[in-house]
Design a protein around this motif. Structure first.
Motif, short mmCIF file in Angstrom:
data_model
loop_
_atom_site.label_atom_id
_atom_site.label_comp_id
_atom_site.label_asym_id
_atom_site.label_seq_id
_atom_site.Cartn_x
_atom_site.Cartn_y
_atom_site.Cartn_z
N GLU A 1 40.56 72.14 33.44
CA GLU A 1 40.27 72.42 34.84
C GLU A 1 41.39 71.92 35.75
O GLU A 1 41.77 72.58 36.71
CB GLU A 1 38.95 71.74 35.23
CG GLU A 1 38.55 71.91 36.69
CD GLU A 1 38.35 73.35 37.10
OE1 GLU A 1 38.34 73.61 38.32
OE2 GLU A 1 38.20 74.22 36.22
N ARG B 1 44.19 74.30 35.54
CA ARG B 1 43.88 75.52 36.31
C ARG B 1 44.15 75.30 37.80
O ARG B 1 44.69 76.19 38.48
CB ARG B 1 42.42 75.91 36.08
CG ARG B 1 42.03 77.23 36.77
CD ARG B 1 40.53 77.44 36.76
NE ARG B 1 39.84 76.46 37.57
CZ ARG B 1 39.75 76.52 38.90
NH1 ARG B 1 40.31 77.53 39.56
NH2 ARG B 1 39.09 75.59 39.58
N LEU B 2 43.76 74.14 38.31
CA LEU B 2 43.99 73.85 39.72
C LEU B 2 45.47 73.90 40.07
O LEU B 2 45.88 74.53 41.05
CB LEU B 2 43.40 72.48 40.08
CG LEU B 2 41.87 72.39 40.13
CD1 LEU B 2 41.43 70.95 40.30
CD2 LEU B 2 41.32 73.25 41.26
N TRP B 3 46.30 73.22 39.26
CA TRP B 3 47.74 73.24 39.52
C TRP B 3 48.29 74.66 39.40
O TRP B 3 49.12 75.09 40.20
CB TRP B 3 48.46 72.31 38.54
CG TRP B 3 48.28 70.85 38.78
CD1 TRP B 3 47.74 69.95 37.91
CD2 TRP B 3 48.65 70.10 39.93
NE1 TRP B 3 47.74 68.69 38.45
CE2 TRP B 3 48.29 68.75 39.70
CE3 TRP B 3 49.23 70.43 41.15
CZ2 TRP B 3 48.52 67.74 40.63
CZ3 TRP B 3 49.45 69.42 42.08
CH2 TRP B 3 49.10 68.11 41.82
N ARG B 4 47.83 75.38 38.39
CA ARG B 4 48.34 76.73 38.14
C ARG B 4 48.01 77.67 39.29
O ARG B 4 48.80 78.57 39.61
CB ARG B 4 47.76 77.26 36.83
CG ARG B 4 48.36 78.55 36.33
CD ARG B 4 47.90 78.86 34.92
NE ARG B 4 46.46 78.96 34.80
CZ ARG B 4 45.69 78.08 34.16
NH1 ARG B 4 46.24 77.03 33.58
NH2 ARG B 4 44.38 78.24 34.09
N GLU B 5 46.87 77.46 39.91
CA GLU B 5 46.44 78.34 41.00
C GLU B 5 46.90 77.86 42.37
O GLU B 5 46.44 78.37 43.40
CB GLU B 5 44.92 78.49 40.96
CG GLU B 5 44.42 79.20 39.70
CD GLU B 5 42.92 79.37 39.66
OE1 GLU B 5 42.24 78.90 40.63
OE2 GLU B 5 42.41 79.98 38.70
N GLY B 6 47.78 76.87 42.38
CA GLY B 6 48.40 76.45 43.63
C GLY B 6 47.64 75.40 44.41
O GLY B 6 47.88 75.24 45.62
N ALA B 7 46.74 74.66 43.77
CA ALA B 7 46.02 73.60 44.47
C ALA B 7 46.99 72.51 44.91
O ALA B 7 47.99 72.24 44.24
CB ALA B 7 44.95 73.00 43.56
N GLN C 1 43.41 68.36 46.64
CA GLN C 1 42.37 69.06 45.89
C GLN C 1 42.25 68.50 44.47
O GLN C 1 41.14 68.32 43.95
CB GLN C 1 42.68 70.56 45.84
CG GLN C 1 42.52 71.26 47.17
CD GLN C 1 43.01 72.69 47.13
OE1 GLN C 1 44.20 72.95 46.89
NE2 GLN C 1 42.11 73.64 47.34
#
Length: 346
Positions: free
Chosen positions: A247, A250-256, A260
């Protein structure tokens, strides 16, 4: 006495050999937050309850003179999605090839290991194992340095020996967690650490003067009964760490942004741990960016037509300009891996 710490660590590790026949939990390798390493991983898919696929043996170890006539130790397994399962077998596999370093050298040993991997693993497991290898080499160097540190005078006295053992275990456990993900720590060292904790608890109980012999025997029996539970707890922590790691990636990958990610980590960890993890990830991302820039500069040099000697000199200058002295070993490790991966398959 600089080698006394070696003795304390060896005492803790000795019990771990009893676990070799136990079913050890396996972690599915997840991709790191930063992706600038020599090999980019593919995201794994965890398949609960799926039987691991044991990879067929290869014969590349015969290229190393110290290993001629021996069988490759360890075991490499993948899950149904083709992702590497990280367990004690992977650690034994690494140690088998690295045992030849003193006689054959690091470069030759890495070359034989990577050639063997090509015959055993397909993607994405192959890239996942290579990435883990870089972390493992750095951990081995750091652990050797740790074991050379002297004991404090108070720890050299009989009454301080248990404290020395406990301190050695905690420092080694902390070192592992600074080099590996939580899931990889559980897969590679979870069973060993569970037994080490049991050993320390046993030593502590035997040293107590406020318990009768009958009370000590009862407490020791209860500690032994907890060993299987400890291994079960290790597997549970591993699965929780995998979910949390996936998870977070995923956050880093989606630009968080960092706030966040901080909020997500706060669901699992206390505030000091959250800040420590964020600081570690920040340092790792910056390091990976420097290494990526370094590899790009090397590629430009090779295309500029410099002689081999000039390329080597420029490479040294690049390392000195982009990295601190304590990072040189890590850079050399990554360079050695990248060099072998660039060679065509036989």
């Amino acid at each position: 006495m600089p080698r006394l710490l070696i003795v304390t660590l060896a005492l803790l590790a000795a019990g771990g050999t009893l676990l070799l026949n136990w079913p050890s939990p396996a972690a599915v390798v997840s991709p790191p937050v930063a992706q600038a390493r020599p090999v980019v991983q593919s995201a794994p898919a965890v398949v609960p309850g799926a039987a691991p696929h044991v990879v067929a043996p290869s014969s590349a170890a015969a290229a190393l003179a110290p290993l001629v006539g021996t069988e490759v130790d360890g075991r490499l397994s993948t899950n149904a999605a083709g992702n590497l399962l990280v367990d004690l077998g992977v650690r034994d596999y690494f140690d088998y090839f690295l045992s030849a370093v003193d006689q054959a050298g690091l470069d030759a040993s890495l070359g034989a290991l990577l050639a063997d991997v090509r015959g055993r693993l397909a993607e994405p497991a192959r890239s996942q194992l290579v990435d883990l290898l870089g972390d493992y080499l750095e951990y081995k160097r750091a652990s050797l340095a740790l074991m050379q540190q002297p004991l404090a005078p108070s720890q050299q006295q009989p009454q301080g020996q248990l404290a020395a053992l406990q301190d050695a275990f905690e420092r080694l456990a902390q070192l592992r967690r600074s080099h590996f993900s939580a899931a990889a720590v559980e897969g590679l060292f979870g069973a060993e650490e569970a037994y080490a904790r049991y050993t320390l608890e046993t030593l502590g109980l035997n040293a107590r003067t406020d318990l009768s012999e009958a009370d000590k025997a009862l407490a020791l029996a209860q500690a032994r009964e907890q060993l299987p539970a400890a291994l079960q707890a290790s597997e549970l922590r591993q699965q929780q760490a995998l979910v949390q790691q996936a998870e977070q990636a995923r956050l880093w990958r989606e630009g968080a942004d960092e706030q966040q990610v901080r909020a997500f980590l706060a669901l699992t960890y206390d505030p000091p741990t959250v800040e420590r993890l964020l600081a570690e990830q920040r340092r790792e991302r910056l390091w990976q960016q420097r290494y990526s820039a370094y590899r790009e500069a090397l590629a430009e040099q090779r295309s500029a037509g410099l002689s081999a000697l000039d390329q080597q000199r420029e490479q040294v200058r690049l390392r000195q300009r982009l990295f601190a002295a304590e990072d040189y070993h890590r850079v050399e490790t990554y360079d050695a891996i990248a060099s072998h991966l660039q060679q065509p398959n036989p």
